[in-house]
Design a protein around this motif. Structure first.
Motif, PDB file in Angstrom:
ATOM      1  N   MET A 236       8.060   3.688  -4.010  1.00 40.35           N
ATOM      2  CA  MET A 236       7.028   4.886  -4.243  1.00 40.35           C
ATOM      3  C   MET A 236       6.032   4.306  -5.299  1.00 40.35           C
ATOM      4  SD  MET A 236       7.362   7.540  -2.415  1.00 40.35           S
ATOM      5  CE  MET A 236       7.466   6.378  -1.033  1.00 40.35           C
ATOM      6  N   SER A 237       6.410   3.346  -6.478  1.00 41.40           N
ATOM      7  CA  SER A 237       5.570   3.334  -7.540  1.00 41.40           C
ATOM      8  C   SER A 237       4.468   2.423  -6.760  1.00 41.40           C
ATOM      9  CB  SER A 237       6.073   2.208  -8.563  1.00 41.40           C
ATOM     10  OG  SER A 237       6.711   1.169  -7.732  1.00 41.40           O
ATOM     11  N   VAL A 238       4.687   1.572  -5.722  1.00 40.41           N
ATOM     12  CA  VAL A 238       3.623   0.869  -5.153  1.00 40.41           C
ATOM     13  C   VAL A 238       3.013   1.768  -3.884  1.00 40.41           C
ATOM     14  CG1 VAL A 238       3.071  -1.049  -3.274  1.00 40.41           C
ATOM     15  CG2 VAL A 238       4.785  -1.462  -5.144  1.00 40.41           C
ATOM     16  N   PHE A 239       3.439   2.707  -3.377  1.00 44.05           N
ATOM     17  CA  PHE A 239       3.013   3.797  -2.528  1.00 44.05           C
ATOM     18  C   PHE A 239       1.920   4.514  -3.319  1.00 44.05           C
ATOM     19  CE2 PHE A 239       2.869   8.385  -1.938  1.00 44.05           C
ATOM     20  CZ  PHE A 239       2.269   8.353  -0.390  1.00 44.05           C
ATOM     21  N   PHE A 240       2.221   5.159  -4.343  1.00 44.10           N
ATOM     22  CA  PHE A 240       1.154   5.665  -5.208  1.00 44.10           C
ATOM     23  C   PHE A 240      -0.034   4.773  -5.882  1.00 44.10           C
ATOM     24  CE2 PHE A 240       4.830   8.782  -5.829  1.00 44.10           C
ATOM     25  CZ  PHE A 240       4.018  10.093  -5.616  1.00 44.10           C
ATOM     26  N   LEU A 241       0.130   3.674  -6.060  1.00 41.44           N
ATOM     27  CA  LEU A 241      -0.806   2.713  -6.686  1.00 41.44           C
ATOM     28  C   LEU A 241      -1.777   2.514  -5.109  1.00 41.44           C
ATOM     29  CD1 LEU A 241       0.904   0.266  -8.705  1.00 41.44           C
ATOM     30  CD2 LEU A 241      -0.735   1.842  -9.363  1.00 41.44           C
ATOM     31  N   CYS A 242      -1.035   2.297  -4.182  1.00 36.60           N
ATOM     32  CA  CYS A 242      -1.800   2.064  -2.891  1.00 36.60           C
ATOM     33  C   CYS A 242      -2.730   3.357  -2.384  1.00 36.60           C
ATOM     34  CB  CYS A 242      -1.007   1.548  -1.696  1.00 36.60           C
ATOM     35  SG  CYS A 242      -2.029   0.929  -0.347  1.00 36.60           S
ATOM     36  N   LEU A 243      -2.089   4.250  -2.746  1.00 36.67           N
ATOM     37  CA  LEU A 243      -2.984   5.705  -2.083  1.00 36.67           C
ATOM     38  C   LEU A 243      -3.912   5.962  -2.999  1.00 36.67           C
ATOM     39  CD1 LEU A 243      -2.872   8.358  -0.506  1.00 36.67           C
ATOM     40  CD2 LEU A 243      -1.546   9.344  -2.200  1.00 36.67           C
ATOM     41  N   PHE A 244      -3.557   5.859  -4.291  1.00 37.25           N
ATOM     42  CA  PHE A 244      -4.801   5.846  -5.467  1.00 37.25           C
ATOM     43  C   PHE A 244      -5.984   5.316  -5.214  1.00 37.25           C
ATOM     44  CE2 PHE A 244      -6.976   4.183  -9.312  1.00 37.25           C
ATOM     45  CZ  PHE A 244      -7.187   5.374  -9.761  1.00 37.25           C
ATOM     46  N   TRP A 245      -5.585   3.832  -4.913  1.00 39.87           N
ATOM     47  CA  TRP A 245      -6.740   2.951  -4.580  1.00 39.87           C
ATOM     48  C   TRP A 245      -7.627   2.998  -3.510  1.00 39.87           C
ATOM     49  CZ3 TRP A 245      -8.943   1.036  -8.471  1.00 39.87           C
ATOM     50  CH2 TRP A 245      -8.346   0.511  -9.695  1.00 39.87           C
ATOM     51  N   THR A 246      -6.611   3.471  -2.247  1.00 40.06           N
ATOM     52  CA  THR A 246      -7.250   4.052  -1.063  1.00 40.06           C
ATOM     53  C   THR A 246      -8.452   5.163  -1.254  1.00 40.06           C
ATOM     54  OG1 THR A 246      -5.353   3.117   0.029  1.00 40.06           O
ATOM     55  CG2 THR A 246      -6.811   4.374   1.284  1.00 40.06           C
ATOM     56  N   LEU A 247      -7.871   6.099  -1.744  1.00 37.44           N
ATOM     57  CA  LEU A 247      -8.830   7.191  -1.986  1.00 37.44           C
ATOM     58  C   LEU A 247      -9.891   7.040  -3.044  1.00 37.44           C
ATOM     59  CD1 LEU A 247      -6.071  10.042  -2.466  1.00 37.44           C
ATOM     60  CD2 LEU A 247      -7.424   9.739  -0.439  1.00 37.44           C
ATOM     61  N   PHE A 248      -9.646   6.039  -3.948  1.00 35.44           N
ATOM     62  CA  PHE A 248     -10.753   5.832  -4.921  1.00 35.44           C
ATOM     63  C   PHE A 248     -11.899   4.934  -3.990  1.00 35.44           C
ATOM     64  CE2 PHE A 248     -12.653   2.166  -7.659  1.00 35.44           C
ATOM     65  CZ  PHE A 248     -13.319   2.976  -8.571  1.00 35.44           C
ATOM     66  N   VAL A 249     -11.497   4.015  -3.234  1.00 34.75           N
ATOM     67  CA  VAL A 249     -12.341   2.953  -2.406  1.00 34.75           C
ATOM     68  C   VAL A 249     -13.346   3.924  -1.486  1.00 34.75           C
ATOM     69  CG1 VAL A 249     -12.868   1.348  -0.767  1.00 34.75           C
ATOM     70  CG2 VAL A 249     -11.545   1.124  -2.800  1.00 34.75           C
ATOM     71  N   ALA A 274      -0.480   8.270   5.067  1.00 33.34           N
ATOM     72  CA  ALA A 274       0.476   7.260   6.022  1.00 33.34           C
ATOM     73  C   ALA A 274       0.226   5.850   5.910  1.00 33.34           C
ATOM     74  CB  ALA A 274       0.174   7.705   7.491  1.00 33.34           C
ATOM     75  N   PHE A 275      -0.892   5.394   5.692  1.00 30.32           N
ATOM     76  CA  PHE A 275      -1.168   3.949   5.843  1.00 30.32           C
ATOM     77  C   PHE A 275      -0.600   3.363   4.354  1.00 30.32           C
ATOM     78  CE2 PHE A 275      -3.997   0.640   3.890  1.00 30.32           C
ATOM     79  CZ  PHE A 275      -3.669  -0.326   4.421  1.00 30.32           C
ATOM     80  N   SER A 276      -0.547   4.131   3.245  1.00 28.13           N
ATOM     81  CA  SER A 276       0.058   3.615   2.011  1.00 28.13           C
ATOM     82  C   SER A 276       1.498   3.597   2.267  1.00 28.13           C
ATOM     83  CB  SER A 276      -0.588   4.615   0.911  1.00 28.13           C
ATOM     84  OG  SER A 276      -1.908   4.723   0.829  1.00 28.13           O
ATOM     85  N   LEU A 277       2.073   4.640   2.781  1.00 34.14           N
ATOM     86  CA  LEU A 277       3.608   4.424   3.027  1.00 34.14           C
ATOM     87  C   LEU A 277       4.047   3.386   3.738  1.00 34.14           C
ATOM     88  CD1 LEU A 277       6.254   6.079   2.238  1.00 34.14           C
ATOM     89  CD2 LEU A 277       5.816   7.385   4.387  1.00 34.14           C
ATOM     90  N   ALA A 278       3.295   3.145   4.857  1.00 36.28           N
ATOM     91  CA  ALA A 278       3.534   1.858   5.659  1.00 36.28           C
ATOM     92  C   ALA A 278       3.306   0.524   5.118  1.00 36.28           C
ATOM     93  CB  ALA A 278       2.818   1.994   6.891  1.00 36.28           C
ATOM     94  N   VAL A 279       2.515   0.546   4.061  1.00 34.58           N
ATOM     95  CA  VAL A 279       2.127  -0.853   3.343  1.00 34.58           C
ATOM     96  C   VAL A 279       3.107  -0.942   2.233  1.00 34.58           C
ATOM     97  CG1 VAL A 279       0.393  -1.684   1.857  1.00 34.58           C
ATOM     98  CG2 VAL A 279      -0.281  -0.870   4.095  1.00 34.58           C
TER      99      VAL A 279
END
Length: 393
Positions: A236-249, A274-279
């Motif tokens: 989940m730590s990586v999920f939140f980082l991925c979600l943050f950067w995806t929304l930021f971009v 969903a993408f951040s969770l899969a990644v």
């Protein structure tokens, strides 16, 4: 170590451990700042072209001579057969095809609307876009000169010549693929999806590699190997980082660069989550499989470019062997790029994006189950080694 402590420890390590922090915290910022700049205003010269002269009239021959004399164009082939020119494009010998239609000279003489067609291969996103942009201006100028010279030779009046100069034959550009001929609003969002996947997997893999190679195994790694819940919290730590950067971009970065984004907010948010969770699930599995080795970065980075092409977005699907098409759907980047560009850039609603969300959630579940099985295997192996050590002593 409690699950909550696993999450906070992993998140802090992602942001501070120098084995992975540059990937998690700095790499995407650099991509967002510099990725688009080389393509914003780049026009080529000496564009390799083929000409299909389906008219064969004196005017069309005059037009071919004018095209040959244009410095920005490199005419490599003149043929009456369109298929020959298409084969030359497929062999990457030419990047554009100019087509002079049948009865072109007759239509020009009779003031019947006609068109010269410029076909660019959109499978090469940058090449197709800059070929059409770079060739259209010289082609219009050459066509105007050739038509004016031919009409002058036919005894046209000055008023007719002036009218033809103001109303030159139309130049119609037709892309073979990516019919919107877009780069910023088409290719950049897709490539960023693959960048996210690569950086998140590489970052988490490097973090696990640092944990595995430590002199004493960190408590967070031991907890993750021993408990699926703790492993999920680390993920989940990586999920939140991925979600943050995806929304930021998708948000401020694309807004500042003039790229369509968040055209449908609920669908975009759902696709990004969903993408951040899969990644993050894929990153967790790869980290467990490759973390004990020194080849995490090599394996992840080498897979990035193939993922670009087998996704079927940046390269025509019919050009991809069926096996690699199936392989592409095993990576989150394929359904992620399909869904995000439709929801964020094109405004698809939740119902239209739902199949891609479901695919990503299925991938996330499968990856996490496999990660739990691998973690259990490693925990059993570690327990057996510990039991064997006292006996050996």
């Amino acid at each position: 170590m409690t699950p909550a402590r696993c999450f906070t420890t992993a998140l802090r390590q992602c942001c501070t451990n120098m084995a992975c922090a540059p990937l998690f915290m700095a790499a995407i910022v650099l991509y967002a700042a510099y990725y688009c700049w080389p393509y914003m205003a780049q026009l080529p010269d000496h564009i390799h072209c083929a000409i299909v002269d389906a008219d064969g009239s004196p005017l069309s021959r005059e037009l071919v001579m004018e095209f040959r004399a244009t410095p920005d164009l490199n005419i490599l082939q003149v043929t009456e057969n369109r298929q020959e020119a298409i084969l030359a494009m497929k062999r990457a010998e030419v990047s554009a095809i100019l087509e002079i239609p049948p009865h072109f000279g007759r239509d020009v003489a009779a003031a019947v609307p006609t068109a010269i067609t410029l076909t660019a291969d959109g499978a090469y996103l940058v090449g197709g876009r800059i070929s059409t942009a770079g060739a259209s201006g010289p082609l219009e100028a050459a066509a105007s000169r050739a038509v004016a010279a031919w009409l002058r030779a036919q005894g046209a009046s000055a008023s007719e010549l002036a009218r033809m100069e103001m109303q030159a034959p139309a130049l119609v550009t037709v892309a073979a693929y990516n019919t919107i001929s877009g780069y910023l609003n088409f290719a950049v969002p897709i490539v960023f999806v693959i960048v996210f996947q690569t950086l998140m997997c590489a970052g988490m893999g490097m973090l696990f590699n640092a944990w595995y190679m430590a002199a004493a195994r960190p408590a967070v790694l031991a907890a993750a190997l021993g408990s699926p819940l703790c492993l999920f919290c680390v993920q989940m730590s990586v999920f939140f980082l991925c979600l943050f950067w995806t929304l930021f971009v998708e948000g401020p970065v694309f807004y500042l660069q003039g790229i369509n984004s968040f055209q449908n907010i609920p669908a975009t948010l759902g696709m990004c989550a969903a993408f951040s969770l899969a990644v993050s699930s894929l990153a967790c599995l790869l980290s467990l499989l490759l973390g004990p080795t020194h080849f995490v970065m090599q394996a992840v980075v080498l897979s990035a470019l193939p993922c670009v092409f087998i996704s079927g977005n940046l390269w025509p699907t019919q050009n991809i062997p069926f096996f690699f098409q199936c392989l592409g759907w095993l990576f989150p980047s394929t359904p992620g790029s399909y869904g995000i560009i439709r929801a964020s850039q094109c405004g698809a609603d939740v119902a239209e994006a739902a199949p891609y969300m479901a695919h990503l959630l299925l991938l996330a579940a499968v990856y996490f189950v496999l990660a739990c099985l691998e973690a259990r295997r490693q925990a059993r192996k570690a327990a057996q080694e510990e039991q064997g050590a006292p006996h050996a002593a």
